[in-house]
Design an enzyme around this catalytic site. Sequence first.
Site, short mmCIF file in Angstrom:
data_model
loop_
_atom_site.label_atom_id
_atom_site.label_comp_id
_atom_site.label_asym_id
_atom_site.label_seq_id
_atom_site.Cartn_x
_atom_site.Cartn_y
_atom_site.Cartn_z
N GLY A 86 0.87 -1.17 0.00
CA GLY A 86 0.00 0.00 0.00
C GLY A 86 0.90 1.21 0.00
N ASN B 146 -4.37 9.57 14.82
CA ASN B 146 -5.09 8.83 13.79
C ASN B 146 -6.57 8.75 14.14
OD1 ASN B 146 -2.42 8.33 13.08
ND2 ASN B 146 -2.91 6.33 12.21
N LYS C 256 4.77 4.72 19.64
CA LYS C 256 4.14 5.06 18.36
C LYS C 256 2.64 4.86 18.46
CE LYS C 256 3.49 5.99 13.99
NZ LYS C 256 3.79 5.18 12.83
#
Lengths: 312, 312
Positions: free
Chosen positions: B9, B197, B189
């Site tokens: 991707g 996000n 992270k």
Amino acid sequence: MKVTVAGVGAMGTRFALKLKQAGNDVTVVDGWDERVAALKQGGLRANLDGEEVAVDVPVYGQKEVPHDLHFDVVLFFTKSMQLEQMVKDMLPVFDDDTLALCLMNGIGHEKTLEKYLPKNRVFLGNTMWTAQMTRPDHVLLEDDGSCELRNVEPGEPQDRRAAELVKTLDEAGLKARLLDDPRYSVFRKGCVNGTLNTLCTLFECNLEEFGKTSRAHEMVVGVVKEFAAVGEKEGIHLDVDEAVKHVEDCYRVIGAHYPSMYQDLVKNKRRTEIDYINGYVARHGKKYGLATPLCDLLTAELHTKEELQNAQ
Amino acid sequence: MKVTVAGVGAMGTRFALKLKQAGNDVTVVDGWDERVAALKQGGLRANLDGEEVAVDVPVYGQKEVPHDLHFDVVLFFTKSMQLEQMVKDMLPVFDDDTLALCLMNGIGHEKTLEKYLPKNRVFLGNTMWTAQMTRPDHVLLEDDGSCELRNVEPGEPQDRRAAELVKTLDEAGLKARLLDDPRYSVFRKGCVNGTLNTLCTLFECNLEEFGKTSRAHEMVVGVVKEFAAVGEKEGIHLDVDEAVKHVEDCYRVIGAHYPSMYQDLVKNKRRTEIDYINGYVARHGKKYGLATPLCDLLTAELHTKEELQNAQ
């Protein structure tokens, strides 16, 4: 009855219209110039259950209400954050026996009224009617509904006058009933607003669409439990299961409805009443040392969305 | 180095491209038919820091990888929920000394790899590079970034091989560094993904827009605290203040970026990786008897949004 509706947005228009149609002496007051101009020009205009209606009533801007008017009751239907200023602007027309009735969304409005008026003239409740402003001069009124109210302080003459208010509203087709405890009822309605209004605004969907999602029940239960915990500290015993059922009944009864908070923020880019709903629970939870993480996060999320949309 | 990137991707394409341009022997594998067809036709095509590039590499569909191929390392870059199937499909090409490297978003992927591969061949880390799929045949690669990794089990030869992997990635311009503890780094992270996000996807905004809102800091701190509490139970000590700063640095460094989760759900109507980010913390919090109300609610909210958008 001689009534003034102070705040004739969507819901105020429904009550003003129905009361006027039932033969009451109705005046309306609003703080939004464009709305006031439209009302002066074309009266209360609405699509009421599929039929276009227009009814003339006396209209005043919030700052231009003549001080020599008299009303039996002032029915407040502003947005929560506009209530206090409206109460102050309406004070000159209050006589010794004028009642103040607040059926608005949001928790704690009786405290605002009690700052300016004797407690025995404050009447509180809520409504499950829906209403939607389609334009500054037009309102859409569909769905079935009801309302309920009571004086915040037991005793006479206010018990009797609460019954008269209920009778007047009920005879106007507003399906009114007398409450035992108006604050209980406001908290219970707060559960509806604090779940469906807030989450449908966040997700930009209607009640039925939200109700069909697989995590809806879990979120509703979590939020209602926080309302119940804070209510308990204020002497209000909410039955969590019953309140959840009350919320979830809305999927069926008014499923196609987009809550007023959605209309405010998503449609009209206006600030929401979140501080008077989940924000009330978050703030008062903190005061009582209760954790209300869901209401904290939902309040922050709605304010974030307001900021991102430059809501006014 | 002989590398296959399993999952090309947006981010897999960045790594495959840079590794190939640096002279490594790169093969790519993907599970999305349309992507595989585009890669076979036009190679790895991207706008890399403003310049259009196209690089030919061997391309295989996930189910058609010849079992007699050999690679030094398989670099996994699928979506989290596709990882396990990709690992299983790639197993036939694993020799005794093939390494598995996972730099994907999401917490707990090493457990998936360890189900199928010896622990001393599992390498874990994360990347702060950004990447965006613009079309099935094209990727946009801008912004500065970095990556970091280590073997999950200390010892030789894996310590040495981790250093080799870092050298290869670094020489390809991917700004790689060797970690002390890869799980610490993944959790750290995870704090970025579990705040930016998730919330940028919910609010449909980029990092900088979110960072400018007045309640952003409060939400970031609340979520990071839940990550830290669950991490602590798993032997990972996150410094909350440092992790919050790491999150908030992103507003400046990659502010114009729309996180991959936003790209998945809002842009492409695909399901998100929420179950591997906030959902991981919610699930494992429950296991350890920790309250994680913010991660619970955010996970429920993202799934609700997926359902309302009919995400596939």
